[in-house]
Write a protein that holds these residues in place. Structure first.
Motif, PDB file in Angstrom:
ATOM      1  N   TRP A  54       1.160  -0.924   0.250  1.00 40.75           N
ATOM      2  CA  TRP A  54       0.458  -0.032  -0.402  1.00 40.75           C
ATOM      3  C   TRP A  54       1.017   1.409  -0.325  1.00 40.75           C
ATOM      4  O   TRP A  54       1.214   1.513   0.670  1.00 40.75           O
ATOM      5  N   LEU A  55       0.846   1.884  -0.699  1.00 45.93           N
ATOM      6  CA  LEU A  55       1.228   3.261  -1.047  1.00 45.93           C
ATOM      7  C   LEU A  55       0.550   4.594  -1.445  1.00 45.93           C
ATOM      8  O   LEU A  55      -0.113   4.107  -2.121  1.00 45.93           O
ATOM      9  N   HIS A  56       1.050   4.938  -0.127  1.00 46.46           N
ATOM     10  CA  HIS A  56      -0.656   6.594  -0.732  1.00 46.46           C
ATOM     11  C   HIS A  56       0.467   7.903   0.349  1.00 46.46           C
ATOM     12  O   HIS A  56       1.137   7.359   1.611  1.00 46.46           O
ATOM     13  N   THR A  57      -0.085   9.205  -0.035  1.00 42.42           N
ATOM     14  CA  THR A  57       0.234   9.787   0.747  1.00 42.42           C
ATOM     15  C   THR A  57      -1.094  10.627   1.771  1.00 42.42           C
ATOM     16  O   THR A  57      -1.525  10.629   1.314  1.00 42.42           O
ATOM     17  N   SER A 111       8.199  -6.229  -1.581  1.00 42.69           N
ATOM     18  CA  SER A 111       6.694  -6.066  -1.789  1.00 42.69           C
ATOM     19  C   SER A 111       7.127  -3.764  -2.106  1.00 42.69           C
ATOM     20  O   SER A 111       7.365  -4.039  -2.794  1.00 42.69           O
ATOM     21  N   TRP A 112       8.156  -4.434  -1.566  1.00 48.20           N
ATOM     22  CA  TRP A 112       8.666  -2.876  -1.365  1.00 48.20           C
ATOM     23  C   TRP A 112       9.223  -2.606  -2.367  1.00 48.20           C
ATOM     24  O   TRP A 112       9.350  -1.348  -3.016  1.00 48.20           O
ATOM     25  N   LEU A 113      10.549  -2.902  -3.311  1.00 46.90           N
ATOM     26  CA  LEU A 113      10.805  -3.166  -4.273  1.00 46.90           C
ATOM     27  C   LEU A 113      10.106  -2.840  -5.509  1.00 46.90           C
ATOM     28  O   LEU A 113       9.595  -2.310  -6.140  1.00 46.90           O
ATOM     29  N   LEU A 114       8.468  -3.913  -5.269  1.00 45.93           N
ATOM     30  CA  LEU A 114       7.681  -3.845  -6.993  1.00 45.93           C
ATOM     31  C   LEU A 114       7.379  -2.798  -6.741  1.00 45.93           C
ATOM     32  O   LEU A 114       7.235  -2.164  -7.628  1.00 45.93           O
ATOM     33  N   ALA A 115       6.510  -1.726  -5.323  1.00 38.78           N
ATOM     34  CA  ALA A 115       6.015  -0.916  -4.963  1.00 38.78           C
ATOM     35  C   ALA A 115       6.487   0.392  -5.451  1.00 38.78           C
ATOM     36  O   ALA A 115       5.938   1.261  -6.501  1.00 38.78           O
TER      37      ALA A 115
END
Length: 212
Positions: free
Chosen positions: A24-27, A127-131
């Protein structure tokens, strides 16, 4: 410290379920509050924080531990950046404490900790690298994956100063809530770990909510 939140889920401006093994990547804007909910209990949400203005400024475990004088995170903890500026404050917590020392699982650590054949199993670092690969507009890269928080994870410190990975202390519906002091990018890997008994070998979803 256990503290309930007065915020109601139906008033949130944003709500999403994050499956185990996904990111999950969000501002989150300054002044907004966001919540991570452990939906089924004993899950770990491995989380990175960056300044939305300049991602080179990011969460620092070292500065946070030094400034608060405590290795565990809970209500009233101020999360500090590597510029020693406040990024977020934990304003509610029904779990009790969260880990900032244990790091995140990687294919390499799976191999070392568990068995050679575990190396190719999915891990939080994947997961972080994919994001960062799928979202180049945020300006993040592999080198930005540094200190993280393991929300809901139980990592006791031994009397000798070592770390142990113990059964979780969370439960279904437990949550942690943070209010942003600056515009922040939040990157969560909802841990896919199948080798650690703390989640009964059963990774489960978490939920994220945001309030103005």
């Amino acid at each position: 410290m256990i503290k309930q939140s007065p915020l109601k889920a139906e008033d949130a401006i944003y709500r999403e379920t994050v499956d185990a093994g996904t990111y999950w990547l969000h501002t989150v804007k300054a002044g907004q509050t966001f919540r991570i909910v452990d939906l089924e209990g004993n899950q770990a949400a491995d989380t990175l924080f960056f300044s939305a203005e300049d991602p080179a400024e990011r969460y620092s475990a070292v500065d946070t531990i030094r400034e608060q004088g405590n290795v565990y995170l809970s209500t009233d903890t101020v999360l500090m950046s590597n510029h020693c500026r406040p990024m977020l404050t934990i304003t509610a917590d029904t779990c009790g404490r969260h880990d900032t020392l244990g790091g995140a699982c990687a294919t390499e650590s799976n191999q070392i900790r568990y068995a050679l054949e575990k190396k190719n199993m999915h891990a939080c670092r994947d997961s972080w690298l994919l994001a960062v690969t799928e979202n180049p507009e945020y300006g993040l890269s592999k080198r930005d994956i540094t200190h993280n928080i393991n929300f809901f994870m139980n990592v006791p410190i031994t009397t000798e100063g070592g770390l142990t990975f113990a059964d979780g202390i969370s439960a279904p519906g437990k949550y942690v809530e943070l209010t942003a002091q600056m515009d922040v990018l939040v990157l969560i890997s909802n841990c896919p770990q199948l080798n650690n008994p703390c989640n009964a070998y059963n990774p489960t979803p978490v939920e994220t909510l945001i309030w103005n």
